[in-house]
Design a protein around this motif. Sequence first.
Motif, short mmCIF file in Angstrom:
data_model
loop_
_atom_site.label_atom_id
_atom_site.label_comp_id
_atom_site.label_asym_id
_atom_site.label_seq_id
_atom_site.Cartn_x
_atom_site.Cartn_y
_atom_site.Cartn_z
N GLU A 100 6.98 2.68 -3.82
CA GLU A 100 5.70 2.19 -3.32
C GLU A 100 4.71 1.95 -4.45
O GLU A 100 3.99 0.96 -4.46
CB GLU A 100 5.12 3.21 -2.32
CG GLU A 100 3.81 2.75 -1.71
CD GLU A 100 3.27 3.72 -0.69
OE1 GLU A 100 2.12 3.53 -0.24
OE2 GLU A 100 3.97 4.69 -0.34
N SER A 101 4.72 2.85 -5.42
CA SER A 101 3.78 2.69 -6.54
C SER A 101 4.15 1.47 -7.39
O SER A 101 3.27 0.77 -7.91
CB SER A 101 3.77 3.95 -7.41
OG SER A 101 5.06 4.20 -7.96
N GLU A 102 5.45 1.20 -7.53
CA GLU A 102 5.87 0.03 -8.30
C GLU A 102 5.49 -1.26 -7.58
O GLU A 102 5.08 -2.24 -8.22
CB GLU A 102 7.39 0.08 -8.51
CG GLU A 102 7.83 1.14 -9.51
CD GLU A 102 9.34 1.28 -9.58
OE1 GLU A 102 9.87 1.58 -10.66
OE2 GLU A 102 10.01 1.08 -8.53
N VAL A 103 5.61 -1.25 -6.25
CA VAL A 103 5.22 -2.42 -5.46
C VAL A 103 3.73 -2.68 -5.64
O VAL A 103 3.29 -3.81 -5.88
CB VAL A 103 5.55 -2.22 -3.97
CG1 VAL A 103 4.87 -3.30 -3.13
CG2 VAL A 103 7.06 -2.26 -3.76
N LEU A 104 2.92 -1.64 -5.52
CA LEU A 104 1.47 -1.78 -5.67
C LEU A 104 1.10 -2.28 -7.05
O LEU A 104 0.19 -3.10 -7.21
CB LEU A 104 0.78 -0.44 -5.38
CG LEU A 104 0.82 0.03 -3.92
CD1 LEU A 104 0.24 1.43 -3.80
CD2 LEU A 104 0.04 -0.94 -3.03
#
Length: 297
Positions: free
Chosen positions: A209-213
């Motif tokens: 999720e953090s990589e997507v953001l």
Amino acid sequence: MKILVPIDGSSYSQNSLEFLVSRKELLNKDAEIELLVVLDPLPSRAARLVGRDSLVHFYEEESDKILKPARKFLKKFNVQAKESFTVGDPSEKIADEAERLGVDLIIMGSRGRTALAGLFLGSVTNGVLARCKTPILILRGKTAPEADAIRVGIAVDGSKYGLAAVKYLLRNLALFGANSKFYLINVASDYAGTVMPDMAGMALPALSESEVLELQKKEFTEAVDPLRPLFAKAGITPKDVCLVGNPGDEIAAFAKKKDLDIIVMGSHGYGRFKSAVMGSTAMRIAARGKVPILLIR
């Protein structure tokens, strides 16, 4: 600013006039407005029978039937406009007149109403888009703003088309009124759906999720940051809006949520094939709402 307003006596062209008179700051400056009526030609046999002088008189009378109510409406708001009429194919004649006059903007009411590609705008609007690169403001039935200050969405994607839209807006700020609110909109990709198979062939998320953001933030920054100096020079601080998903769907939903008065965007469209002229994103926005679209090509 030179503005061409094609009218045909319909409620759609009345929308154009109502939007025009709502632009008080623009009208208080050096706005040059021309109303254009394009009449269908009489069948050639009928034209020969009536003779040239009678034919010209007939066209003059028919055009005045359309121009007279428009003239009366504009007079109520102390708006002066030049008037002209011509005979032939509306799309061709509007495009030709825009080029001849060197106008900065065409304001058109659109009567498109079917779900077929390209017909959300109506055949005349599509035809004008296909024939000239003059910026076109397409009105689709939304009530004209009551105040001079309006809510403006500026859709950008990091391309030269988005840059052209921003430059046009900043050159013509009077069109949008004093103290208007600007939203700088970019739609990032939805990386959350990216998957990769594991050893057993199961689909697993390829990104956290953090990589997507982080990727979405990077996309937004790359699209928007080069534009900030242009806004700063004009003394404008737009509100950043980062959306995720399909650009047309997301921008249309945001426009509805914020009740935007207009969306300004550049078009990647090309050629003469239906929605390809307008661009797929603008087409989806038009299909999903009535917000006016100012298309910079």
